[in-house]
Motif scaffolding. Structure first.
Motif, PDB file in Angstrom:
ATOM      1  N   GLY A 185       0.240  -1.081   0.192  1.00 31.04           N
ATOM      2  CA  GLY A 185       0.023  -0.181   0.088  1.00 31.04           C
ATOM      3  C   GLY A 185       1.043   1.506   0.052  1.00 31.04           C
ATOM      4  O   GLY A 185       2.078   1.080  -0.441  1.00 31.04           O
ATOM      5  N   GLY A 186      -0.083   2.126   0.427  1.00 28.19           N
ATOM      6  CA  GLY A 186       1.075   3.733   0.151  1.00 28.19           C
ATOM      7  C   GLY A 186       1.742   3.701   1.737  1.00 28.19           C
ATOM      8  O   GLY A 186       2.943   4.716   1.766  1.00 28.19           O
ATOM      9  N   SER A 187       1.152   3.331   2.399  1.00 24.85           N
ATOM     10  CA  SER A 187       2.529   2.844   3.882  1.00 24.85           C
ATOM     11  C   SER A 187       3.906   2.806   3.491  1.00 24.85           C
ATOM     12  O   SER A 187       5.137   4.012   3.598  1.00 24.85           O
ATOM     13  CB  SER A 187       1.612   2.851   4.996  1.00 24.85           C
ATOM     14  OG  SER A 187       0.323   3.409   4.974  1.00 24.85           O
ATOM     15  N   HIS A 190      -0.423  13.089   5.024  1.00 25.57           N
ATOM     16  CA  HIS A 190      -0.481  11.802   5.383  1.00 25.57           C
ATOM     17  C   HIS A 190      -0.022  11.186   6.646  1.00 25.57           C
ATOM     18  O   HIS A 190       2.045  11.093   6.542  1.00 25.57           O
ATOM     19  CB  HIS A 190      -0.572  10.964   4.527  1.00 25.57           C
ATOM     20  CG  HIS A 190      -1.530   9.491   4.664  1.00 25.57           C
ATOM     21  ND1 HIS A 190      -0.981   8.354   4.992  1.00 25.57           N
ATOM     22  CD2 HIS A 190      -2.856   9.452   4.221  1.00 25.57           C
ATOM     23  CE1 HIS A 190      -2.116   7.937   5.384  1.00 25.57           C
ATOM     24  NE2 HIS A 190      -3.065   8.348   4.779  1.00 25.57           N
ATOM     25  N   SER A 211       1.031   8.593   7.434  1.00 24.32           N
ATOM     26  CA  SER A 211       2.126   7.597   7.315  1.00 24.32           C
ATOM     27  C   SER A 211       3.480   7.755   7.022  1.00 24.32           C
ATOM     28  O   SER A 211       4.563   6.709   7.013  1.00 24.32           O
ATOM     29  CB  SER A 211       1.985   6.688   5.924  1.00 24.32           C
ATOM     30  OG  SER A 211       1.614   7.360   4.930  1.00 24.32           O
ATOM     31  N   THR A 233      -5.565  13.937   1.871  1.00 24.58           N
ATOM     32  CA  THR A 233      -6.002  13.006   2.250  1.00 24.58           C
ATOM     33  C   THR A 233      -7.575  13.967   2.951  1.00 24.58           C
ATOM     34  O   THR A 233      -8.183  13.274   2.660  1.00 24.58           O
ATOM     35  CB  THR A 233      -5.878  11.701   3.231  1.00 24.58           C
ATOM     36  OG1 THR A 233      -4.278  11.582   2.469  1.00 24.58           O
ATOM     37  CG2 THR A 233      -6.573  10.393   3.638  1.00 24.58           C
ATOM     38  N   ASP A 250       3.738  11.531  -2.230  1.00 19.87           N
ATOM     39  CA  ASP A 250       2.635  11.741  -1.820  1.00 19.87           C
ATOM     40  C   ASP A 250       1.188  11.367  -2.715  1.00 19.87           C
ATOM     41  O   ASP A 250       0.753  12.259  -3.151  1.00 19.87           O
ATOM     42  CB  ASP A 250       2.386  11.386  -0.516  1.00 19.87           C
ATOM     43  CG  ASP A 250       1.386  10.011  -0.030  1.00 19.87           C
ATOM     44  OD1 ASP A 250       0.939   9.653  -0.999  1.00 19.87           O
ATOM     45  OD2 ASP A 250       1.308  10.300   0.900  1.00 19.87           O
ATOM     46  N   ALA A 287      -0.638   8.543  -3.049  1.00 19.20           N
ATOM     47  CA  ALA A 287      -1.272   7.401  -2.635  1.00 19.20           C
ATOM     48  C   ALA A 287      -3.075   7.773  -3.572  1.00 19.20           C
ATOM     49  O   ALA A 287      -3.950   6.701  -3.578  1.00 19.20           O
ATOM     50  CB  ALA A 287      -0.959   6.962  -1.788  1.00 19.20           C
ATOM     51  N   TYR A 288      -3.396   8.660  -2.773  1.00 19.23           N
ATOM     52  CA  TYR A 288      -5.002   9.577  -3.329  1.00 19.23           C
ATOM     53  C   TYR A 288      -5.712   9.606  -4.589  1.00 19.23           C
ATOM     54  O   TYR A 288      -5.541   9.664  -5.598  1.00 19.23           O
ATOM     55  CB  TYR A 288      -5.054  10.122  -2.257  1.00 19.23           C
ATOM     56  CG  TYR A 288      -6.376  10.571  -3.005  1.00 19.23           C
ATOM     57  CD1 TYR A 288      -8.227  10.374  -3.238  1.00 19.23           C
ATOM     58  CD2 TYR A 288      -6.461  12.388  -2.672  1.00 19.23           C
ATOM     59  CE1 TYR A 288      -8.927  10.873  -3.671  1.00 19.23           C
ATOM     60  CE2 TYR A 288      -7.637  12.788  -3.440  1.00 19.23           C
ATOM     61  CZ  TYR A 288      -9.085  12.090  -4.101  1.00 19.23           C
ATOM     62  OH  TYR A 288      -9.715  12.102  -4.517  1.00 19.23           O
ATOM     63  N   ASP A 291      -1.090   4.569  -5.219  1.00 15.86           N
ATOM     64  CA  ASP A 291      -1.927   3.043  -4.548  1.00 15.86           C
ATOM     65  C   ASP A 291      -3.154   2.619  -5.476  1.00 15.86           C
ATOM     66  O   ASP A 291      -4.364   3.284  -5.897  1.00 15.86           O
ATOM     67  CB  ASP A 291      -2.686   3.758  -3.279  1.00 15.86           C
ATOM     68  CG  ASP A 291      -1.964   3.381  -1.860  1.00 15.86           C
ATOM     69  OD1 ASP A 291      -1.704   1.732  -1.768  1.00 15.86           O
ATOM     70  OD2 ASP A 291      -2.585   3.832  -1.328  1.00 15.86           O
ATOM     71  N   HIS A 332      -5.312   0.323  -5.106  1.00 21.37           N
ATOM     72  CA  HIS A 332      -6.506  -0.142  -4.443  1.00 21.37           C
ATOM     73  C   HIS A 332      -6.858   0.807  -4.844  1.00 21.37           C
ATOM     74  O   HIS A 332      -7.752   1.118  -3.772  1.00 21.37           O
ATOM     75  CB  HIS A 332      -5.651  -0.820  -3.544  1.00 21.37           C
ATOM     76  CG  HIS A 332      -5.201  -0.609  -1.926  1.00 21.37           C
ATOM     77  ND1 HIS A 332      -4.689  -1.183  -1.393  1.00 21.37           N
ATOM     78  CD2 HIS A 332      -5.167   0.717  -1.692  1.00 21.37           C
ATOM     79  CE1 HIS A 332      -3.445  -0.328  -0.103  1.00 21.37           C
ATOM     80  NE2 HIS A 332      -4.261   0.836  -0.366  1.00 21.37           N
ATOM     81  N   LYS A 333      -6.290   2.452  -4.668  1.00 22.56           N
ATOM     82  CA  LYS A 333      -7.490   3.581  -4.403  1.00 22.56           C
ATOM     83  C   LYS A 333      -7.969   3.953  -5.943  1.00 22.56           C
ATOM     84  O   LYS A 333      -8.759   3.524  -6.257  1.00 22.56           O
ATOM     85  CB  LYS A 333      -6.911   4.535  -3.105  1.00 22.56           C
ATOM     86  CG  LYS A 333      -6.815   4.346  -2.180  1.00 22.56           C
ATOM     87  CD  LYS A 333      -5.572   5.377  -1.873  1.00 22.56           C
ATOM     88  CE  LYS A 333      -5.297   5.652   0.174  1.00 22.56           C
ATOM     89  NZ  LYS A 333      -4.592   6.414   0.714  1.00 22.56           N
TER      90      LYS A 333
END
Ligand SMILES: *Cc1c(COP(=O)(O)O)cnc(C)c1O
Length: 407
Positions: A86-88, A119, A121, A176, A201, A203-204, A230, A232-233
């Protein structure tokens, strides 16, 4: 098996459906069918992809997916990347690469910068990487919640004057909280003056680069030293699918490569890189298939259209809430998050409204704190969310607000 599966099914029924159309909280998840199928196949054949020598064609599938992700952000051929959980983990891995490139072993006086909206993370990863809390400076944001470059410049100068070593800047490509995008190009110019590693970043927000509507604000992304995405986002894939990309891929291996005698038979494979050599993981699941299969099957335009739809749904929510003078909307959405409050009301009212909307069991929103005040957020990112459900959310908010105000 039948009774065991019945129990599993019952357990799943007692959960929040993060892949459902009404999930407008936090950052919604995905779960498209082709990706689930890919996961089933990957788990069934259970091939090892940490070292390329034992599964070259499968590693190639993952590399093809990664090359596509790298080309999406505009990275050159020197880039390398890996799919992580994941993003973390992606942020953590990027920090390790940045340290290898800029600090070597000398990390004691090094300083990392990012906006207050960054974030958690990132701060978690810095702790895990052995940085002290005072080595991470959270920089103020402007009214649009983007990093304040004046404040950043001042912080860097102050640290230089104290003999510290500024070395890394983390930029948000979609926070986020509100989906804010830091001013990438101006930040890159400042970072270049001080020799900082720049990490984006995304991720989103990263996958919104596919959409021409926001491509402008993503300019410069391809010049950042590393990027978190990410899938998964923003690609609607199952949880456990994050991605780190590093522009000059050699820093990933500098940061992670460890020789081990028991791997001598598989460690040299001239054609392909070993994911184990460029990430914290040795054994890993074959994540490549669940990125590759949906992309091959649906084509990139399907993802672009879905993401554009999310942008316009957020825009719609913004327009409707802004037109209602009982609400205060915190700026036009840069991506697919709308942050708002009941105007002039305290946290208790915001909380009552959120609870009342949730009691209707149609949509799930979430809240955050901005400037110390409770703020509601509506984030559209599920591929199943369409206009009808966003309208359900807006109707619920507008119908419940007087009750929430009345107490
Ligand atoms: C979700 C998110 C992360 C963390 O990613 P995980 O996949 O949840 O580990 C990091 N940064 C941003 C901006 C995010 O939205």
């Amino acid at each position: 098996m039948e009774s065991l599966l019945a129990r599993v099914s019952d357990a799943v029924d007692h959960t929040v459906n993060t892949a459902g159309p009404g999930y407008l909280a936090y950052i919604p998840g995905g779960g498209i069918y082709a990706a689930a199928l890919a996961e089933f196949i990957a788990a069934s054949v259970n091939r090892y992809t940490g070292m390329a020598a034992v599964a070259p064609p499968l590693v190639e599938i993952e590399l093809v997916a990664l090359r596509w992700l790298a080309s999406l952000v505009g990275y050159p051929d020197t880039a390398q990347g890996a799919l992580l959980s994941g993003g973390s983990l992606a942020n953590f891995t990027a920090i390790a690469a940045a340290r290898a490139a800029k600090l070597g072993e000398a990390q004691t006086d090094a300083v990392v910068y990012a906006s207050q909206e960054t974030h958690a993370s990132v701060s978690k990863a810095l702790r895990l990487a052995g940085f002290r809390a005072d080595q991470y400076r959270k920089i103020a944001v402007d009214a649009a919640r983007r990093i304040d470059l004046g404040a950043l410049d001042a912080a860097i100068r102050e640290d230089l004057a104290r003999g510290r070593r500024p070395f890394m800047l983390v930029l948000n490509v979609g926070t986020t909280n509100t989906g804010a995008i830091d001013p990438i190009e101006d930040a890159l110019a400042l970072a270049a003056r001080h020799g900082l590693w720049t990490h984006a970043d995304g991720a989103y927000g990263g996958f919104f680069k596919l959409c021409p509507e926001v491509a402008d604000r993503m300019r410069g992304l391809e010049r950042c030293d590393s990027i978190t995405l990410d899938p998964h986002k923003g690609l609607f894939l199952p949880y456990g699918t994050g991605c780190v990309l590093v522009r000059d891929g050699r820093w990933l291996s500098e940061a992670h490569h460890e020789g081990a005698a028991y791997l001598r038979d598989v460690s040299d494979h001239a054609q392909q890189l070993n994911f184990a050599d460029i990430t914290p993981e040795l054994s890993r699941d074959f994540r490549g298939l669940r990125v590759w299969l949906p992309l091959k099957l649906h084509g990139v335009s399907a993802f672009r259209e879905a993401l554009s739809e999310k942008l316009s749904l957020a825009r719609r929510a913004y327009e409707v809430l802004r037109a209602d003078d009982r609400f205060e909307v915190l700026g036009a959405p840069e991506l697919s998050v709308v942050a708002f409050r009941v105007k002039g009301a305290g946290d208790d009212v915001q909380a009552r409204l959120l609870a009342a909307v949730h009691r209707r069991n149609r949509v799930f929103l979430s809240s955050t704190a901005l400037d110390g005040r409770m703020t509601l957020r509506l984030c559209v990112l599920c591929f199943r969310t369409h206009e009808d459900r966003v309208d359900d959310a807006l109707t619920a908010l507008r119908e419940e607000v007087s009750g929430a105000l009345a107490g």
